[in-house]
Design an enzyme around this catalytic site. Structure first.
Site, PDB file in Angstrom:
ATOM      1  N   CYS A  18      13.132   9.408  -7.015  1.00 31.08           N
ATOM      2  CA  CYS A  18      11.717   9.031  -6.886  1.00 31.08           C
ATOM      3  C   CYS A  18      11.250   9.582  -5.554  1.00 31.08           C
ATOM      4  CB  CYS A  18      11.547   7.521  -6.988  1.00 31.08           C
ATOM      5  SG  CYS A  18      12.418   6.618  -5.691  1.00 31.08           S
ATOM      6  N   CYS A  28       0.831  -1.207   0.000  1.00 30.44           N
ATOM      7  CA  CYS A  28       0.000   0.000   0.000  1.00 30.44           C
ATOM      8  C   CYS A  28       0.863   1.253   0.000  1.00 30.44           C
ATOM      9  CB  CYS A  28      -0.931   0.011   1.207  1.00 30.44           C
ATOM     10  SG  CYS A  28      -2.276  -1.149   1.022  1.00 30.44           S
TER      11      CYS A  28
END
Ligand code: ZN
Length: 484
Positions: free
Chosen positions: A441, A289
Protein backbone atom coordinates in the site's frame (compact mmCIF):
# COMPACT_ATOMS: atom_id res chain seq x y z
CA UNK A 1 -16.44 53.48 56.96
CA UNK A 2 -14.25 54.00 53.91
CA UNK A 3 -15.14 51.41 51.26
CA UNK A 4 -13.48 50.98 47.87
CA UNK A 5 -15.78 50.52 44.88
CA UNK A 6 -14.25 48.91 41.82
CA UNK A 7 -15.69 50.24 38.55
CA UNK A 8 -15.74 47.82 35.58
CA UNK A 9 -14.11 49.00 32.37
CA UNK A 10 -17.33 49.53 30.37
CA UNK A 11 -18.73 51.81 33.08
CA UNK A 12 -15.61 53.87 33.80
CA UNK A 13 -16.60 56.48 31.25
CA UNK A 14 -19.53 57.31 33.58
CA UNK A 15 -17.22 57.58 36.58
CA UNK A 16 -14.71 60.10 35.29
CA UNK A 17 -12.50 57.30 33.93
CA UNK A 18 -11.65 56.05 37.42
CA UNK A 19 -11.25 52.34 38.11
CA UNK A 20 -11.66 52.68 41.88
CA UNK A 21 -13.61 55.15 43.96
CA UNK A 22 -13.53 55.34 47.77
CA UNK A 23 -16.78 56.28 49.53
CA UNK A 24 -18.01 56.49 53.12
CA UNK A 25 -20.85 54.08 53.94
CA UNK A 26 -22.29 51.67 56.53
CA UNK A 27 -24.01 49.30 54.08
CA UNK A 28 -23.47 48.17 50.49
CA UNK A 29 -26.59 50.07 49.43
CA UNK A 30 -25.32 53.28 51.03
CA UNK A 31 -21.99 52.88 49.26
CA UNK A 32 -23.71 52.57 45.88
CA UNK A 33 -25.98 55.53 46.71
CA UNK A 34 -22.96 57.60 47.58
CA UNK A 35 -21.23 56.57 44.36
CA UNK A 36 -24.23 57.37 42.17
CA UNK A 37 -24.92 60.69 43.84
CA UNK A 38 -21.48 61.97 42.85
CA UNK A 39 -21.60 60.19 39.45
CA UNK A 40 -25.22 60.51 38.43
CA UNK A 41 -24.72 59.00 34.97
CA UNK A 42 -23.80 55.69 36.57
CA UNK A 43 -27.13 55.45 38.32
CA UNK A 44 -29.22 54.66 35.27
CA UNK A 45 -26.74 51.93 34.31
CA UNK A 46 -27.04 50.29 37.70
CA UNK A 47 -30.66 50.86 38.71
CA UNK A 48 -33.98 50.57 36.89
CA UNK A 49 -36.88 53.02 37.20
CA UNK A 50 -38.12 51.27 40.33
CA UNK A 51 -34.76 51.99 41.96
CA UNK A 52 -33.88 48.30 41.98
CA UNK A 53 -30.48 47.04 40.85
CA UNK A 54 -30.74 45.95 37.25
CA UNK A 55 -30.69 42.18 36.93
CA UNK A 56 -27.68 42.10 34.64
CA UNK A 57 -25.59 43.88 37.22
CA UNK A 58 -24.00 41.84 39.97
CA UNK A 59 -22.57 43.55 42.99
CA UNK A 60 -19.99 41.69 44.99
CA UNK A 61 -18.92 42.67 48.49
CA UNK A 62 -15.41 41.23 48.66
CA UNK A 63 -16.13 37.80 47.14
CA UNK A 64 -19.83 37.58 48.03
CA UNK A 65 -22.68 38.42 45.70
CA UNK A 66 -24.82 40.78 47.79
CA UNK A 67 -27.96 39.36 46.19
CA UNK A 68 -27.18 36.16 48.07
CA UNK A 69 -26.45 38.06 51.30
CA UNK A 70 -28.75 40.71 52.73
CA UNK A 71 -28.92 42.79 49.57
CA UNK A 72 -28.29 46.54 49.85
CA UNK A 73 -28.57 46.33 53.64
CA UNK A 74 -25.46 44.14 53.89
CA UNK A 75 -23.18 45.94 56.33
CA UNK A 76 -19.70 46.96 55.22
CA UNK A 77 -16.46 47.13 57.20
CA UNK A 78 -13.47 49.39 56.91
CA UNK A 79 -11.34 48.30 53.94
CA UNK A 80 -14.07 46.28 52.20
CA UNK A 81 -14.16 46.28 48.42
CA UNK A 82 -17.34 46.44 46.37
CA UNK A 83 -17.09 45.19 42.83
CA UNK A 84 -19.65 45.97 40.15
CA UNK A 85 -19.78 43.17 37.57
CA UNK A 86 -22.27 43.65 34.75
CA UNK A 87 -23.03 40.39 32.96
CA UNK A 88 -23.78 42.06 29.65
CA UNK A 89 -20.58 41.07 27.94
CA UNK A 90 -20.09 37.46 28.81
CA UNK A 91 -18.41 37.69 32.16
CA UNK A 92 -14.86 36.54 32.21
CA UNK A 93 -13.22 39.27 30.22
CA UNK A 94 -14.91 41.95 32.26
CA UNK A 95 -13.99 40.31 35.53
CA UNK A 96 -10.38 40.31 34.45
CA UNK A 97 -10.65 44.01 33.60
CA UNK A 98 -11.78 44.66 37.11
CA UNK A 99 -8.88 42.76 38.58
CA UNK A 100 -6.11 44.26 36.52
CA UNK A 101 -5.57 47.33 34.46
CA UNK A 102 -5.39 46.67 30.71
CA UNK A 103 -2.13 47.42 28.89
CA UNK A 104 -1.87 50.64 26.90
CA UNK A 105 -1.42 50.64 23.11
CA UNK A 106 1.56 52.38 21.52
CA UNK A 107 1.03 54.76 18.60
CA UNK A 108 2.37 52.07 16.27
CA UNK A 109 -0.15 49.60 17.61
CA UNK A 110 -2.97 52.13 17.28
CA UNK A 111 -2.09 52.58 13.61
CA UNK A 112 -1.77 48.83 13.02
CA UNK A 113 -5.13 47.99 14.61
CA UNK A 114 -7.03 50.99 13.25
CA UNK A 115 -9.64 48.85 11.43
CA UNK A 116 -10.44 47.21 14.74
CA UNK A 117 -10.37 50.42 16.74
CA UNK A 118 -13.03 52.12 14.63
CA UNK A 119 -15.47 49.24 15.23
CA UNK A 120 -17.63 49.80 18.30
CA UNK A 121 -17.48 46.04 19.04
CA UNK A 122 -13.72 46.26 19.50
CA UNK A 123 -12.61 49.86 20.06
CA UNK A 124 -9.64 50.81 22.27
CA UNK A 125 -11.02 48.79 25.15
CA UNK A 126 -11.37 45.62 23.07
CA UNK A 127 -7.98 46.00 21.46
CA UNK A 128 -6.38 46.39 24.89
CA UNK A 129 -8.22 43.27 26.00
CA UNK A 130 -6.76 41.43 23.02
CA UNK A 131 -3.32 42.67 24.04
CA UNK A 132 -3.87 41.48 27.61
CA UNK A 133 -5.11 38.04 26.51
CA UNK A 134 -3.16 34.79 26.21
CA UNK A 135 -4.08 31.83 24.03
CA UNK A 136 -2.52 28.36 23.89
CA UNK A 137 -2.69 26.65 20.49
CA UNK A 138 -2.38 22.89 20.47
CA UNK A 139 -0.74 22.03 17.15
CA UNK A 140 0.52 24.18 14.29
CA UNK A 141 -0.94 22.05 11.51
CA UNK A 142 -3.90 22.67 9.23
CA UNK A 143 -6.13 24.27 11.88
CA UNK A 144 -3.29 25.94 13.78
CA UNK A 145 -2.04 27.70 10.66
CA UNK A 146 -4.91 30.14 10.01
CA UNK A 147 -5.70 30.25 13.70
CA UNK A 148 -2.24 31.38 14.73
CA UNK A 149 -1.91 33.82 11.88
CA UNK A 150 -5.25 35.54 12.56
CA UNK A 151 -4.73 35.65 16.33
CA UNK A 152 -1.29 37.17 15.81
CA UNK A 153 -2.60 39.66 13.26
CA UNK A 154 -5.47 40.59 15.57
CA UNK A 155 -3.02 41.49 18.32
CA UNK A 156 -3.58 38.72 20.88
CA UNK A 157 -0.78 39.66 23.25
CA UNK A 158 0.63 36.26 24.14
CA UNK A 159 0.33 33.16 21.96
CA UNK A 160 1.68 29.79 23.10
CA UNK A 161 2.25 27.04 20.56
CA UNK A 162 2.67 23.35 21.33
CA UNK A 163 4.02 21.02 18.64
CA UNK A 164 6.76 18.43 18.24
CA UNK A 165 6.64 17.75 14.49
CA UNK A 166 8.83 18.86 11.60
CA UNK A 167 7.54 20.44 8.39
CA UNK A 168 7.08 17.89 5.62
CA UNK A 169 6.27 18.40 1.96
CA UNK A 170 2.79 16.86 2.30
CA UNK A 171 1.92 19.47 5.00
CA UNK A 172 2.20 22.42 2.65
CA UNK A 173 -1.07 21.73 0.79
CA UNK A 174 -2.93 23.18 3.82
CA UNK A 175 -0.54 24.27 6.61
CA UNK A 176 0.01 27.74 5.21
CA UNK A 177 1.88 28.98 8.27
CA UNK A 178 4.86 27.00 6.92
CA UNK A 179 6.58 27.53 3.57
CA UNK A 180 8.73 25.54 1.19
CA UNK A 181 11.85 27.07 2.74
CA UNK A 182 10.81 25.54 6.09
CA UNK A 183 10.90 21.89 4.94
CA UNK A 184 12.65 19.82 7.58
CA UNK A 185 12.48 22.58 10.21
CA UNK A 186 10.73 22.17 13.52
CA UNK A 187 7.15 23.38 13.15
CA UNK A 188 7.25 25.53 16.29
CA UNK A 189 10.23 27.45 14.92
CA UNK A 190 8.74 27.89 11.49
CA UNK A 191 5.40 28.98 13.02
CA UNK A 192 7.11 31.35 15.49
CA UNK A 193 9.02 33.08 12.69
CA UNK A 194 5.88 33.50 10.58
CA UNK A 195 3.83 34.87 13.49
CA UNK A 196 6.63 37.27 14.47
CA UNK A 197 6.73 38.52 10.92
CA UNK A 198 2.97 39.08 10.95
CA UNK A 199 3.07 40.97 14.25
CA UNK A 200 6.24 41.94 16.15
CA UNK A 201 4.19 43.55 18.94
CA UNK A 202 3.08 40.25 20.48
CA UNK A 203 4.82 37.52 22.48
CA UNK A 204 5.15 34.03 21.01
CA UNK A 205 5.96 31.21 23.41
CA UNK A 206 7.05 27.89 21.94
CA UNK A 207 6.62 24.57 23.72
CA UNK A 208 8.34 21.81 21.80
CA UNK A 209 6.58 18.82 23.25
CA UNK A 210 3.90 16.28 22.69
CA UNK A 211 0.96 17.31 24.89
CA UNK A 212 0.68 14.68 27.63
CA UNK A 213 -1.19 14.06 30.86
CA UNK A 214 2.05 15.04 32.61
CA UNK A 215 2.48 18.50 31.06
CA UNK A 216 -1.06 19.59 30.09
CA UNK A 217 -2.21 21.12 33.38
CA UNK A 218 1.03 23.06 33.84
CA UNK A 219 0.80 24.46 30.30
CA UNK A 220 -2.92 25.28 30.40
CA UNK A 221 -2.64 27.15 33.70
CA UNK A 222 -0.60 29.92 32.06
CA UNK A 223 -3.17 30.82 29.40
CA UNK A 224 -6.70 32.25 29.30
CA UNK A 225 -8.01 30.16 26.40
CA UNK A 226 -6.99 26.85 24.83
CA UNK A 227 -7.60 26.16 21.13
CA UNK A 228 -7.70 22.55 20.03
CA UNK A 229 -6.05 22.01 16.65
CA UNK A 230 -5.21 18.35 17.16
CA UNK A 231 -5.77 15.52 14.74
CA UNK A 232 -6.16 12.50 17.00
CA UNK A 233 -8.61 11.29 19.62
CA UNK A 234 -6.26 10.75 22.59
CA UNK A 235 -5.06 14.38 22.43
CA UNK A 236 -8.60 15.65 21.89
CA UNK A 237 -9.87 13.97 25.07
CA UNK A 238 -6.76 15.11 26.91
CA UNK A 239 -7.34 18.73 25.83
CA UNK A 240 -10.99 18.50 26.86
CA UNK A 241 -10.37 17.03 30.29
CA UNK A 242 -7.47 19.36 31.07
CA UNK A 243 -9.65 22.34 30.05
CA UNK A 244 -12.51 21.17 32.28
CA UNK A 245 -10.18 20.54 35.22
CA UNK A 246 -8.42 23.89 34.83
CA UNK A 247 -11.61 25.84 34.03
CA UNK A 248 -10.41 27.03 30.61
CA UNK A 249 -12.58 27.53 27.53
CA UNK A 250 -11.74 24.97 24.81
CA UNK A 251 -12.24 26.27 21.27
CA UNK A 252 -12.84 23.12 19.27
CA UNK A 253 -12.41 22.39 15.58
CA UNK A 254 -12.03 19.18 13.61
CA UNK A 255 -11.75 18.30 9.97
CA UNK A 256 -12.01 15.29 7.68
CA UNK A 257 -11.95 15.31 3.86
CA UNK A 258 -14.44 18.16 3.29
CA UNK A 259 -16.41 18.12 6.52
CA UNK A 260 -15.63 20.32 9.46
CA UNK A 261 -16.93 20.78 13.01
CA UNK A 262 -16.55 23.65 15.42
CA UNK A 263 -17.82 24.47 18.89
CA UNK A 264 -16.87 26.08 22.17
CA UNK A 265 -16.62 23.69 25.08
CA UNK A 266 -16.64 25.53 28.37
CA UNK A 267 -17.75 23.35 31.24
CA UNK A 268 -18.59 26.27 33.56
CA UNK A 269 -21.08 27.57 31.00
CA UNK A 270 -22.19 24.54 29.00
CA UNK A 271 -21.33 21.20 27.48
CA UNK A 272 -17.84 19.78 27.13
CA UNK A 273 -16.52 17.46 24.41
CA UNK A 274 -17.30 14.41 26.55
CA UNK A 275 -20.92 15.56 26.98
CA UNK A 276 -21.08 15.33 23.17
CA UNK A 277 -18.91 12.24 22.71
CA UNK A 278 -18.54 10.33 26.01
CA UNK A 279 -16.27 7.77 24.36
CA UNK A 280 -14.00 7.69 21.34
CA UNK A 281 -14.78 5.52 18.31
CA UNK A 282 -12.88 2.21 18.25
CA UNK A 283 -9.40 2.68 16.81
CA UNK A 284 -9.31 2.38 13.03
CA UNK A 285 -13.04 3.09 12.53
CA UNK A 286 -12.59 6.78 11.80
CA UNK A 287 -9.59 7.27 9.50
CA UNK A 288 -7.17 10.11 10.20
CA UNK A 289 -6.52 12.86 7.64
CA UNK A 290 -3.29 11.05 6.73
CA UNK A 291 -5.36 8.03 5.71
CA UNK A 292 -8.56 9.67 4.47
CA UNK A 293 -7.28 12.93 3.06
CA UNK A 294 -8.49 16.48 3.62
CA UNK A 295 -9.39 19.28 1.26
CA UNK A 296 -6.62 21.83 1.81
CA UNK A 297 -8.87 24.85 2.25
CA UNK A 298 -11.15 23.15 4.83
CA UNK A 299 -8.80 23.60 7.83
CA UNK A 300 -8.40 27.18 6.60
CA UNK A 301 -12.13 27.77 7.07
CA UNK A 302 -12.53 25.82 10.33
CA UNK A 303 -9.32 27.30 11.82
CA UNK A 304 -10.55 30.78 10.94
CA UNK A 305 -13.86 30.01 12.70
CA UNK A 306 -11.85 28.99 15.79
CA UNK A 307 -9.86 32.23 15.59
CA UNK A 308 -13.10 34.20 15.30
CA UNK A 309 -14.58 32.46 18.35
CA UNK A 310 -11.39 32.98 20.37
CA UNK A 311 -11.44 36.70 19.60
CA UNK A 312 -15.15 36.87 20.53
CA UNK A 313 -14.42 35.30 23.92
CA UNK A 314 -11.66 37.84 24.57
CA UNK A 315 -13.88 40.74 23.51
CA UNK A 316 -16.68 39.49 25.74
CA UNK A 317 -19.12 38.95 22.87
CA UNK A 318 -22.53 37.49 23.46
CA UNK A 319 -23.73 34.56 21.34
CA UNK A 320 -20.68 32.42 21.87
CA UNK A 321 -20.77 28.88 20.46
CA UNK A 322 -21.51 27.39 23.88
CA UNK A 323 -23.89 24.42 23.53
CA UNK A 324 -23.80 24.77 19.74
CA UNK A 325 -22.14 22.34 17.35
CA UNK A 326 -21.49 23.79 13.93
CA UNK A 327 -21.14 21.39 11.02
CA UNK A 328 -19.71 22.62 7.77
CA UNK A 329 -19.67 20.77 4.46
CA UNK A 330 -17.21 22.41 2.08
CA UNK A 331 -18.38 20.28 -0.85
CA UNK A 332 -22.04 21.31 -0.73
CA UNK A 333 -21.13 24.63 0.95
CA UNK A 334 -23.67 24.13 3.73
CA UNK A 335 -23.54 25.08 7.38
CA UNK A 336 -25.76 23.30 9.90
CA UNK A 337 -26.03 23.79 13.61
CA UNK A 338 -27.04 21.45 16.41
CA UNK A 339 -27.96 22.25 19.98
CA UNK A 340 -25.81 20.60 22.62
CA UNK A 341 -26.75 20.00 26.20
CA UNK A 342 -24.53 19.61 29.21
CA UNK A 343 -24.80 16.01 30.36
CA UNK A 344 -25.36 15.85 34.12
CA UNK A 345 -23.83 12.34 33.99
CA UNK A 346 -20.73 13.53 32.08
CA UNK A 347 -17.74 11.73 33.63
CA UNK A 348 -15.64 14.89 33.73
CA UNK A 349 -17.97 17.92 33.94
CA UNK A 350 -21.13 16.26 35.31
CA UNK A 351 -22.62 16.42 38.79
CA UNK A 352 -20.63 13.46 40.07
CA UNK A 353 -17.49 13.36 37.98
CA UNK A 354 -15.43 10.18 38.00
CA UNK A 355 -12.49 11.79 36.21
CA UNK A 356 -10.84 14.13 38.68
CA UNK A 357 -7.35 14.07 37.25
CA UNK A 358 -5.88 13.37 33.84
CA UNK A 359 -5.80 9.71 32.78
CA UNK A 360 -3.92 7.66 30.17
CA UNK A 361 -5.61 8.85 26.98
CA UNK A 362 -3.94 6.42 24.62
CA UNK A 363 -5.20 3.54 26.69
CA UNK A 364 -8.64 5.20 26.91
CA UNK A 365 -8.78 5.49 23.10
CA UNK A 366 -7.43 1.96 22.65
CA UNK A 367 -4.35 2.87 20.67
CA UNK A 368 -0.79 1.78 21.27
CA UNK A 369 1.39 4.76 22.20
CA UNK A 370 2.95 6.71 19.32
CA UNK A 371 2.94 3.98 16.69
CA UNK A 372 0.91 2.59 13.84
CA UNK A 373 -1.50 -0.25 14.68
CA UNK A 374 0.36 -3.56 14.68
CA UNK A 375 -1.06 -6.63 12.96
CA UNK A 376 -2.21 -9.42 15.27
CA UNK A 377 0.27 -12.07 14.17
CA UNK A 378 3.81 -12.01 12.78
CA UNK A 379 3.87 -11.12 9.10
CA UNK A 380 6.23 -12.18 6.37
CA UNK A 381 7.87 -9.04 5.13
CA UNK A 382 10.11 -7.98 2.30
CA UNK A 383 12.00 -4.72 1.78
CA UNK A 384 11.71 -2.67 -1.41
CA UNK A 385 15.31 -3.46 -2.42
CA UNK A 386 14.84 -7.21 -1.91
CA UNK A 387 11.63 -7.10 -3.94
CA UNK A 388 13.42 -5.31 -6.75
CA UNK A 389 16.22 -7.88 -6.70
CA UNK A 390 13.68 -10.71 -6.95
CA UNK A 391 11.97 -9.04 -9.87
CA UNK A 392 15.27 -8.52 -11.68
CA UNK A 393 16.14 -12.17 -11.05
CA UNK A 394 12.88 -13.14 -12.74
CA UNK A 395 11.34 -14.87 -9.65
CA UNK A 396 7.76 -15.97 -10.11
CA UNK A 397 5.86 -13.48 -7.94
CA UNK A 398 2.72 -11.36 -8.15
CA UNK A 399 2.34 -7.88 -6.63
CA UNK A 400 -1.04 -6.78 -5.24
CA UNK A 401 -1.62 -3.09 -4.57
CA UNK A 402 -4.40 -2.53 -1.97
CA UNK A 403 -4.56 1.27 -2.20
CA UNK A 404 -7.46 3.25 -3.68
CA UNK A 405 -7.73 3.85 -7.47
CA UNK A 406 -7.00 7.60 -7.10
CA UNK A 407 -3.78 6.76 -5.27
CA UNK A 408 -2.88 4.27 -8.00
CA UNK A 409 -3.18 7.15 -10.46
CA UNK A 410 -0.66 9.21 -8.49
CA UNK A 411 2.03 6.56 -8.33
CA UNK A 412 2.37 2.85 -9.05
CA UNK A 413 4.93 0.07 -9.07
CA UNK A 414 4.92 -1.37 -12.62
CA UNK A 415 3.22 -4.73 -13.18
CA UNK A 416 1.00 -4.65 -10.08
CA UNK A 417 -2.63 -5.62 -9.69
CA UNK A 418 -4.90 -3.10 -7.97
CA UNK A 419 -7.45 -4.49 -5.48
CA UNK A 420 -8.44 -1.82 -2.90
CA UNK A 421 -8.37 -2.96 0.74
CA UNK A 422 -12.18 -2.85 1.01
CA UNK A 423 -12.57 -5.37 -1.85
CA UNK A 424 -9.65 -7.65 -1.11
CA UNK A 425 -11.71 -10.43 0.44
CA UNK A 426 -14.52 -10.44 -2.13
CA UNK A 427 -11.98 -10.40 -4.99
CA UNK A 428 -9.69 -12.98 -3.38
CA UNK A 429 -10.09 -15.31 -6.41
CA UNK A 430 -8.13 -12.79 -8.50
CA UNK A 431 -4.99 -13.61 -6.50
CA UNK A 432 -3.27 -16.84 -7.62
CA UNK A 433 -2.69 -19.01 -4.51
CA UNK A 434 0.04 -20.96 -6.34
CA UNK A 435 2.26 -17.88 -6.74
CA UNK A 436 3.84 -15.88 -3.90
CA UNK A 437 1.97 -12.60 -3.51
CA UNK A 438 3.69 -9.38 -2.40
CA UNK A 439 1.03 -7.05 -0.97
CA UNK A 440 1.68 -3.31 -0.78
CA UNK A 441 0.00 0.00 0.00
CA UNK A 442 1.37 3.49 0.66
CA UNK A 443 3.28 2.82 3.87
CA UNK A 444 2.70 -0.83 4.82
CA UNK A 445 -0.18 -0.57 7.30
CA UNK A 446 -3.15 -1.20 5.01
CA UNK A 447 -1.34 -4.05 3.24
CA UNK A 448 -0.77 -5.70 6.62
CA UNK A 449 -4.50 -5.37 7.30
CA UNK A 450 -5.23 -6.86 3.87
CA UNK A 451 -3.02 -9.87 4.61
CA UNK A 452 -4.77 -10.39 7.96
CA UNK A 453 -8.17 -10.18 6.28
CA UNK A 454 -7.19 -12.62 3.51
CA UNK A 455 -5.82 -15.13 6.01
CA UNK A 456 -8.96 -14.88 8.11
CA UNK A 457 -11.05 -15.44 4.98
CA UNK A 458 -9.14 -18.69 4.31
CA UNK A 459 -6.77 -17.64 1.53
CA UNK A 460 -4.24 -20.48 1.14
CA UNK A 461 -1.35 -18.89 -0.80
CA UNK A 462 1.76 -17.22 0.60
CA UNK A 463 1.34 -13.51 1.35
CA UNK A 464 4.27 -11.13 1.97
CA UNK A 465 4.01 -7.54 3.11
CA UNK A 466 6.10 -4.85 1.39
CA UNK A 467 7.76 -2.98 4.27
CA UNK A 468 7.26 0.79 3.94
CA UNK A 469 4.95 0.36 0.94
CA UNK A 470 5.34 2.32 -2.26
CA UNK A 471 7.01 5.12 -0.28
CA UNK A 472 9.96 2.81 0.44
CA UNK A 473 9.98 1.76 -3.23
CA UNK A 474 10.30 5.39 -4.24
CA UNK A 475 13.02 6.08 -1.66
CA UNK A 476 15.12 2.94 -2.13
CA UNK A 477 14.47 1.66 -5.64
CA UNK A 478 12.98 4.13 -8.09
CA UNK A 479 12.92 7.87 -7.25
CA UNK A 480 10.89 8.53 -10.42
CA UNK A 481 7.86 7.08 -8.58
CA UNK A 482 6.42 10.15 -6.83
CA UNK A 483 5.93 10.17 -3.06
CA UNK A 484 2.65 11.60 -1.80
ZN1 ZN B 1 -19.03 17.21 29.94
Amino acid sequence: MPVTISIPAPLRQFAGGQSQIVVEAKTAGEALDSLTSTHAALRRHLYNDQNVLRNFVNVYLNDEDIRHASGPDTPVKDGDTIMIVPSIAGGSAIESDVKEALPELSNEEILRYSRHLIMPEVGMQGQRRLKAASVLMIGTGGLGAPLGMYLAAAGVGRIGIVDFDVVEESNLQRQIIHGTKDLGRRKIESARDRLRDINPHIEIETHEARLTSQNAMRLFRNYDIVVDGTDNFPTRYLVNDACVLSGKPNVYGSIFRFEGQASLFWAEKGACYRCLYPEPPPPGLVPSCAEGGVLGVLPGIVGAIQANETIKIILGAEDLMINRLLLFDAWTMKFREFKLRKDPKCPVCGEQPTIKELIDYEEFCGVAPHQAPQPESKLDEISATELNARRLRGDRIQIVDVREPHEFEIAKIPGTKLIPLGQVVTRMNEIDPEVEAIVHCKGGVRSAKAIEALKRAGFQGRLINLKGGITAWSEDVDPRVPKY
